[in-house]
Design a protein around this motif. Structure first.
Motif, PDB file in Angstrom:
ATOM      1  N   CYS A   1       0.831  -1.204   0.000  1.00 13.54           N
ATOM      2  CA  CYS A   1       0.000   0.000   0.000  1.00 13.54           C
ATOM      3  C   CYS A   1       0.867   1.256   0.000  1.00 13.54           C
ATOM      4  O   CYS A   1       0.664   2.159  -0.811  1.00 13.54           O
TER       5      CYS A   1
ATOM      6  N   HIS B   1      -7.574   3.238   1.187  1.00 12.79           N
ATOM      7  CA  HIS B   1      -6.956   2.584   2.346  1.00 12.79           C
ATOM      8  C   HIS B   1      -7.659   3.082   3.615  1.00 12.79           C
ATOM      9  O   HIS B   1      -7.110   3.799   4.428  1.00 12.79           O
TER      10      HIS B   1
ATOM     11  N   CYS C   1      -7.659  -1.814   0.195  1.00 13.39           N
ATOM     12  CA  CYS C   1      -6.493  -1.593  -0.660  1.00 13.39           C
ATOM     13  C   CYS C   1      -6.100  -2.863  -1.414  1.00 13.39           C
ATOM     14  O   CYS C   1      -4.958  -3.048  -1.789  1.00 13.39           O
TER      15      CYS C   1
END
Length: 51
Positions: free
Chosen positions: A13, A25, A36
């Motif tokens: 991420c 996220h 994500c």
């Protein structure tokens, strides 16, 4: 998207966000909400994967 290198301690991420990929996220990047979710199509052998 092309290939890029990141620090071995970076999460997927964080690596994507740092390289301009705008992904959701919602949990604050603590791997709790799966917003994500990404697909790795190449280079999986280069990832530092833990359980």
């Amino acid at each position: 998207m092309g290939a890029f290198e990141v620090d071995s301690t970076a999460s997927v991420c964080d690596a994507l966000l740092d390289h301009g990929v705008d992904i959701e996220h919602a949990c604050g990047k603590v791997s709790a909400c799966i917003t994500c979710h990404v697909n790795i199509s190449e280079g999986f052998e280069y990832l530092n994967v833990s359980d």
